[in-house]
Design a protein around this motif. Structure first.
Motif: not given
Length: 327
Positions: A127-151
């Motif tokens: 999706x990022x190849x379309x040059x559109x943005x991705x923002x991520x937010x969490x009150x608390x981030x699990x390890x798997x959630x952070x892995x996804x958010x890292x993109x």
């Protein structure tokens, strides 16, 4: 005798009234179900919208075709849980949709397994190849959630939040003691010390060979995990390993200091950042579109094949000519 007939007719009347009320209530529930299902029509979204992805429900491989499977009897509506196939399809669709300016990953709660997260993460990288943005937010981030958010282009964490970043582990259950108490003796046939599937029934702890192969497997997963995060966040693997060893990311300020996140913010501040990034000039709030709603959006010119293209692909496979009749 009069008393007998009096109570008998009263009971019959009560039964008839109960059945009538039951019929009316059932009719209302069925009508609500049909109404809910019949409203599954295509919808339109506004320009400068942001696709919001939440993964707080277990993700099946494919979306269920049963429209009544997830009917909510409290709200008399259908809470459709999209399968992995539709989540990936909608991310791909959003990349070509001029009305979607970016994706917002709301990851305070996540129930998806790592296999599904890996697929979604790869789709977001595309999706990022379309040059559109991705923002991520969490009150608390699990390890798997952070892995996804890292993109994401930016990761926001609640000021009092934390990242549960502490490495992988595995657990095994052993039943030898229970079987001995039940006087059950397993009959085992195996070849080689590394064939460990039956060890829980004959041992009370892991054999050195099983420990070696499980350790190798987990380390392989962990190295891939760190490598992908390191590439996405431009962080040294040693920094990430230190964060896991010392559990430093449990503090939002420390996570910001070492570069695991980009900002500490409350949700309304994240909404403001999304509003500004989306390019919207009117109104005061960002236009968030849920995955369930976006699943009903038709995007003209998306990757759907036309009838002539389908005909062209099917004819060689079927070995026969296909005639398309316009109705």
């Amino acid at each position: 005798m009069k008393q007998f007939f009096k109570f008998m007719f009263a009971s019959m009347l009560g039964f008839i009234l109960s059945m009538f009320l039951f019929f009316i209530i059932s009719l209302l529930i069925i009508s609500a179900m049909i109404s809910s299902v019949s409203t599954e029509t295509k919808v339109e979204i506004s320009k400068n919208s942001v696709l919001e992805i939440t993964l707080d429900k277990t993700i099946a491989e494919r979306t269920s075709n049963n429209p009544l499977e997830e009917f909510n009897f409290t709200s008399f509506s259908t809470d459709k849980n999209l399968g992995l196939n539709d989540i990936l399809k909608n991310i791909e669709k959003a990349a070509d949709d001029d009305k979607i300016n970016g994706i917002f990953l709301n990851l305070s709660s996540i129930s998806a397994g790592m296999a599904s997260i890996e697929e979604i993460r790869n789709a977001l990288i595309q999706f990022k190849k379309s040059e559109k943005f991705i923002y991520a937010y969490g009150e608390d981030l699990s390890q798997s959630a952070y892995y996804l958010a890292s993109v994401s282009d930016k990761i926001f964490l609640h000021p009092e939040g934390s990242i549960d970043f502490k490495g992988f582990r595995t657990e095994l259950m052993f039943f030898k003691g229970a079987l001995e108490k039940l006087e059950i003796e397993p009959q085992v046939i195996r070849h080689g010390k590394f064939k460990s599937a039956i060890e829980p029934f004959i041992n009370d702890k892991m054999s050195p060979e099983n420990k070696e192969q499980i350790k190798t497997l987990v380390n392989s997963f962990w190295n891939t995990f760190l490598t992908n995060i390191s590439a996405s966040r431009n962080l040294d693997m040693s920094t990430l390993q230190y964060a896991a060893d010392e559990f430093t990311a449990r503090d939002a300020a420390e996570a910001l200091k070492i570069g695991m996140i980009d900002s500490v913010a409350y949700f309304d501040e994240v909404e403001d950042a999304l509003f500004q990034k989306s390019g919207e000039v009117s109104g005061k709030r960002v236009k968030l579109v849920s995955l369930n709603k976006y699943n009903k959006v038709y995007v003209k010119g998306n990757s759907n094949l036309s009838l002539p293209e389908i005909k062209k692909q099917l004819e060689p496979a079927l070995g026969t000519q296909i005639t398309i009749q316009q109705i």
